[in-house]
Design an enzyme around this catalytic site. Structure first.
Site, PDB file in Angstrom:
ATOM      1  N   ASP A 122       0.855  -1.199   0.031  1.00  0.00           N
ATOM      2  CA  ASP A 122      -0.180   0.096   0.057  1.00  0.00           C
ATOM      3  C   ASP A 122       0.987   1.245   0.115  1.00  0.00           C
ATOM      4  OD1 ASP A 122      -2.781   1.426   0.600  1.00  0.00           O
ATOM      5  OD2 ASP A 122      -1.501   2.113   2.272  1.00  0.00           O
ATOM      6  N   GLU A 131       0.425  -1.404  -5.513  1.00  0.00           N
ATOM      7  CA  GLU A 131      -0.616  -0.418  -5.754  1.00  0.00           C
ATOM      8  C   GLU A 131      -0.056   0.823  -6.205  1.00  0.00           C
ATOM      9  OE1 GLU A 131      -4.342   1.505  -3.455  1.00  0.00           O
ATOM     10  OE2 GLU A 131      -2.329   1.427  -2.650  1.00  0.00           O
TER      11      GLU A 131
END
Length: 486
Positions: free
Chosen positions: A193, A233
């Site tokens: 993330d 991501e």
């Protein structure tokens, strides 16, 4: 990670009280629909300022959901993906509180990234203006220490999310400990993330710089040593995504959601086809997630054309707002304390004007393009925007983060559209052809045809965009058979 559809969900928002309930849901009401589940932050606490993405203790399962043994039990029946939040932790963490109390004498002094670590000689105006941040303002927050001194600390996202110095011994040990816990719990994939922001360096944008790739590469190798695959991501210009995909296990195909909208809104698959001819194949495909529908992933950048002309893209955004009868406008941009200015906050079902046929076609396209599909829990039920939750929290992304009760889940799974979608999902999970060769068939732009073949097994999707007609055929022995027609 199995080449089957994954569920992406919060444990406590899909009619479940805990991880054990989630396992029961996957093996009962949702049986056969998912080969894996990406559990959105289940760390302590799940209800922080950023819905778990600001962990006070990343190494602890929130006791309201269970413990690491429950995660391990779940991983025995489906593949489990978890987030590794590499960029930051909560300002309320024991570690940061100790740092504020003891300063340089704290055992956690090296764990946090301060302004002076990146700019020991101070920063020029150019240095500061070069820092890439999708949110307004500079990524620093002033904190007062117990001794009265003050420190500027990196806070890339919010003032409650304190950036980690991933190059420090403290930072390395912190991430290593989490990987060890994940391995013990049977987690098979991690999503990094906010990895694009993890490395800060003077004279750069501090976003996806060469050193960031080096960091991701080293962390990926460590994860592999623990038997864990890595998903990165990144929301960015499409050419950047193509380059990133060459260096990692998996990336998201964040361009797909808007390209599918473009295809359906404009009855023209040209932009989608062009992307499928060049897109990376090591992708996780999505139409919706816990965040908004990304625009930057298809837009132009620095004078370079994007995947969709900017004028067409503007019309797509306006169409989404019109289809939701303006509800998405109340959750997007600065309208709802939303700092992700490059995203539209709206459920995918409402973005399509609650058109059930269009929604099933969109999912069919997702399941047929290359990649491992993820289906977000709200999208699984083709649901409306949650305006009550938005009004309660004034957080734009909460429009698509509904809290379902068990009763709602039972009602939703009896819905005819859900039953058709479930049938389509079981098809995607069980046909051997999807492990074979992908082919985009040459057709006029109002027609989209995709075929997968493995040996004598093949499956084919045909979408007539003008007639809004979906046809799926497959091989059965030496015969061709219609599987689904919408």
């Amino acid at each position: 990670m199995k080449n089957q559809i994954q569920l992406i969900t919060y444990v406590d928002r899909i009619g479940c009280k805990n991880i054990t309930d989630l396992k029961e849901l996957l093996t009962n009401e949702l049986k056969g629909l998912f080969g894996g589940v990406h559990i959105l932050p289940f760390f302590y606490p799940i209800d922080g300022e950023d819905a778990g993405f600001d962990p006070i203790d990343h190494k602890k399962v929130d006791p309201r959901l269970g413990d690491w043994n429950d995660i391990k039990d779940l991983s025995s029946s489906v593949d489990v993906m978890a987030d590794l939040i590499v960029n930051h932790m909560s300002a309320d963490s024991i570690e940061f509180k100790d740092f504020l109390e003891k300063g340089s004498e704290s055992a956690y002094d090296s764990l946090f990234l301060t302004y002076d670590k990146v700019f020991p000689e101070g920063a020029t105006e150019t240095d500061l203006l070069n820092i890439y941040r999708p949110r307004p303002g500079f990524p620093f927050t002033k904190f007062k220490l117990a001794n009265g001194s003050e420190k500027l600390v990196w806070t890339t996202f919010t003032q409650k999310q304190i950036d980690i110095d991933v190059h420090s011994e403290g930072g390395k040990k912190y991430l290593d400990t989490i990987l060890e816990l994940y391995q013990s719990a049977g987690i098979s994939m991690i999503r990094l993330d906010a990895a694009g922001y993890a490395i800060k360096k003077t004279g750069t944008s501090c976003f996806m710089i060469p050193e960031t790739f080096q960091f991701i590469d080293k962390l990926t190798k460590k994860a592999h040593e623990h038997g864990i695959e890595v998903l990165v991501e990144i929301h960015s210009f499409y050419k950047t995504q193509i380059e990133i995909a060459k260096k990692v296990d998996f990336v998201y195909d964040f361009a797909l959601p808007v390209l599918v909208l473009d295809t359906l809104f404009n009855h023209n698959a040209n932009n989608l086809k062009n992307w499928l001819r060049t897109a990376p194949k090591n992708v996780i495909t999505v139409l919706d997630t816990h965040d908004g529908i990304g625009i930057v992933d298809v837009a132009s950048e620095g004078g370079e054309k994007g995947l969709i002309p900017d004028s067409v893209l503007d019309n797509i955004v306006n169409k989404m707002h019109a289809n939701s009868e303006g509800r998405s406008l109340k959750a997007t941009g600065s309208a709802a304390s939303n700092l992700d200015l490059y995203q539209v906050n709206c459920t995918y079902f409402e973005a399509l004007g609650k058109d059930e046929s269009a929604y099933l076609i969109a999912r069919a396209i997702q399941f047929f393009v290359p990649g491992i599909p993820q289906v977000y829990y709200v999208g699984l039920f083709g649901d409306d925007n949650d305006m009550d939750l938005l009004a309660k929290t004034n957080v734009g992304r909460d429009i698509n983060r509904h809290y379902y009760t068990k009763e709602e889940i039972l009602k939703k799974t009896a819905n005819p559209m859900f039953e058709q979608l479930a049938e389509l999902m079981r098809f995607r999970n069980t046909r051997k052809a999807f492990d074979g060769d992908f082919k985009l068939l040459e057709t006029p732009n109002e027609i989209l045809q995709i075929k997968w073949s493995k040996g004598s097994n093949w499956v084919k999707l045909e979408v007539n965009l003008e007639l809004k007609k979906l046809l799926i055929t497959e091989s059965v022995g030496t015969e061709e058979q219609v599987y689904l027609s919408v």
